[in-house]
Design a protein around this motif. Sequence first.
Motif, short mmCIF file in Angstrom:
data_model
loop_
_atom_site.label_atom_id
_atom_site.label_comp_id
_atom_site.label_asym_id
_atom_site.label_seq_id
_atom_site.Cartn_x
_atom_site.Cartn_y
_atom_site.Cartn_z
N THR A 78 0.84 -1.21 0.00
CA THR A 78 0.00 0.00 0.00
C THR A 78 0.87 1.26 0.00
OG1 THR A 78 -0.09 0.23 2.42
CG2 THR A 78 -1.74 -1.19 1.42
N ASP A 79 0.27 2.34 -0.50
CA ASP A 79 0.84 3.69 -0.38
C ASP A 79 2.25 3.81 -0.94
OD1 ASP A 79 -1.52 4.37 0.95
OD2 ASP A 79 -0.68 3.83 2.90
N LEU A 80 2.51 3.14 -2.05
CA LEU A 80 3.82 3.32 -2.70
C LEU A 80 3.93 4.75 -3.21
CD1 LEU A 80 6.46 2.18 -3.97
CD2 LEU A 80 5.08 1.59 -5.99
N GLU A 81 4.98 5.42 -2.83
CA GLU A 81 5.18 6.80 -3.30
C GLU A 81 6.68 7.10 -3.40
OE1 GLU A 81 3.34 9.90 -0.97
OE2 GLU A 81 4.37 11.47 -2.13
N VAL A 82 7.06 7.70 -4.51
CA VAL A 82 8.42 8.23 -4.66
C VAL A 82 8.29 9.73 -4.88
CG1 VAL A 82 10.51 8.20 -6.08
CG2 VAL A 82 9.34 6.05 -5.54
N ARG A 83 9.08 10.50 -4.17
CA ARG A 83 8.98 11.96 -4.30
C ARG A 83 9.34 12.36 -5.73
NH1 ARG A 83 12.92 13.89 0.08
NH2 ARG A 83 12.30 15.95 -0.64
N PRO A 84 8.64 13.36 -6.28
CA PRO A 84 8.82 13.71 -7.70
C PRO A 84 10.28 13.88 -8.12
CG PRO A 84 6.94 14.89 -6.82
CD PRO A 84 7.55 14.14 -5.66
N ALA A 85 11.11 14.49 -7.30
CA ALA A 85 12.50 14.75 -7.71
C ALA A 85 13.31 13.46 -7.86
CB ALA A 85 13.18 15.63 -6.66
N PHE A 86 12.80 12.35 -7.35
CA PHE A 86 13.57 11.10 -7.35
C PHE A 86 12.95 10.04 -8.27
CE2 PHE A 86 14.33 13.21 -3.30
CZ PHE A 86 15.72 13.23 -3.25
N ARG A 87 11.95 10.45 -9.05
CA ARG A 87 11.26 9.43 -9.87
C ARG A 87 12.09 9.01 -11.08
NH1 ARG A 87 5.06 11.79 -9.18
NH2 ARG A 87 5.06 11.36 -6.93
N ARG A 88 11.71 7.87 -11.63
CA ARG A 88 12.34 7.30 -12.84
C ARG A 88 13.83 6.99 -12.63
NH1 ARG A 88 9.08 7.58 -17.54
NH2 ARG A 88 7.13 8.65 -17.08
N GLN A 89 14.17 6.61 -11.43
CA GLN A 89 15.54 6.17 -11.14
C GLN A 89 15.54 4.76 -10.55
OE1 GLN A 89 17.77 9.16 -8.80
NE2 GLN A 89 16.14 10.60 -9.27
N GLY A 90 14.39 4.09 -10.63
CA GLY A 90 14.32 2.72 -10.14
C GLY A 90 14.01 2.60 -8.65
N ILE A 91 13.64 3.70 -8.00
CA ILE A 91 13.45 3.63 -6.55
C ILE A 91 12.16 2.87 -6.19
CG2 ILE A 91 13.02 5.03 -4.47
CD1 ILE A 91 15.08 7.01 -5.57
N ALA A 92 11.08 3.12 -6.93
CA ALA A 92 9.85 2.36 -6.65
C ALA A 92 10.10 0.86 -6.88
CB ALA A 92 8.72 2.84 -7.55
N THR A 93 10.84 0.56 -7.91
CA THR A 93 11.14 -0.85 -8.20
C THR A 93 11.90 -1.48 -7.04
OG1 THR A 93 11.21 -0.26 -10.54
CG2 THR A 93 12.21 -2.37 -9.93
N ARG A 94 12.84 -0.75 -6.47
CA ARG A 94 13.61 -1.25 -5.31
C ARG A 94 12.69 -1.48 -4.11
NH1 ARG A 94 18.88 0.28 -4.38
NH2 ARG A 94 18.54 -0.72 -2.36
N LEU A 95 11.80 -0.51 -3.87
CA LEU A 95 10.88 -0.64 -2.72
C LEU A 95 9.97 -1.86 -2.92
CD1 LEU A 95 9.99 3.13 -2.27
CD2 LEU A 95 10.87 1.66 -0.45
N VAL A 96 9.47 -2.02 -4.13
CA VAL A 96 8.55 -3.14 -4.40
C VAL A 96 9.28 -4.47 -4.20
CG1 VAL A 96 7.22 -4.30 -6.22
CG2 VAL A 96 7.05 -1.81 -5.93
N LYS A 97 10.52 -4.55 -4.70
CA LYS A 97 11.30 -5.80 -4.55
C LYS A 97 11.51 -6.13 -3.08
CE LYS A 97 13.76 -6.34 -8.84
NZ LYS A 97 14.85 -5.76 -9.60
N GLU A 98 11.81 -5.12 -2.28
CA GLU A 98 12.05 -5.36 -0.85
C GLU A 98 10.74 -5.82 -0.18
OE1 GLU A 98 15.18 -4.98 0.23
OE2 GLU A 98 14.57 -5.76 2.19
N ALA A 99 9.64 -5.16 -0.54
CA ALA A 99 8.34 -5.57 0.02
C ALA A 99 8.01 -7.00 -0.40
CB ALA A 99 7.25 -4.60 -0.44
#
Length: 173
Positions: A78-99
Amino acid sequence: MSHVRVLQAHDSHLEDLITAFGKRHYFVRQLERQCAGHGKLLVAWTDFTTPAGAVYLWLAPAQEPELRAGLVGVPLLTDLEVRPAFRRQGIATRLVKEAESLAAARSHRLALGVSPDKSELHRFWRNRDYQPWRLWLETTRDIFQDDGTVDREIDYCHVLVKNLVSQPLEGVL
Ligand SMILES: CC(C)(COP(=O)(O)OP(=O)(O)OC[C@H]1O[C@@H](n2cnc3c(N)ncnc32)[C@H](O)[C@@H]1OP(=O)(O)O)[C@@H](O)C(=O)NCCC(=O)NCCS
């Protein structure tokens, strides 16, 4: 991309999280839930100093009866969010993999809800092997007010599920 590390949030991170994302009451509530063993709040930090993204892994029984009945024991992302300045650098993908790795220790599936009208998000999840499970599920969305109270709004989402257990390849022992 600068160095990114995903860590489980700690109470001492609260002010950093609020400075980065706002949403004071949301983070207070999720840290309380985490402390009660109901879930895990994961935060992506850049250079160990700046929270760039976050996701909450819901491990308690789901609020929606259909999910409790149909996806017994399946954690919710739930509530996956990456701050706009940090988007499209694979951070959401990293968070999802860890979850996903945390969820895999408890269940062979992981579920989430997406707004039906967000086609780009549906592509994001499809590219990460999430498949539709139930369309137009009635759900409630928590709206955190400045005074700390929580209003609940009726919302609809498409529920997607990923099988976390890799399928054995045919013909391979
Ligand atoms: C969706 C979101 C989490 C992606 O974060 P991110 O760190 O940029 O994602 P990554 O860099 O790991 O991956 C980039 C992917 O995001 C997709 N993307 C970029 N902007 C997007 C947007 N506005 N909405 C949805 N997906 C988007 C890209 O197409 C790319 O997908 P692909 O790798 O499958 O081609 C981020 O845009 C966000 O926080 N949006 C607002 C909150 C939200 O919608 N959360 C999801 C709730 S289900």
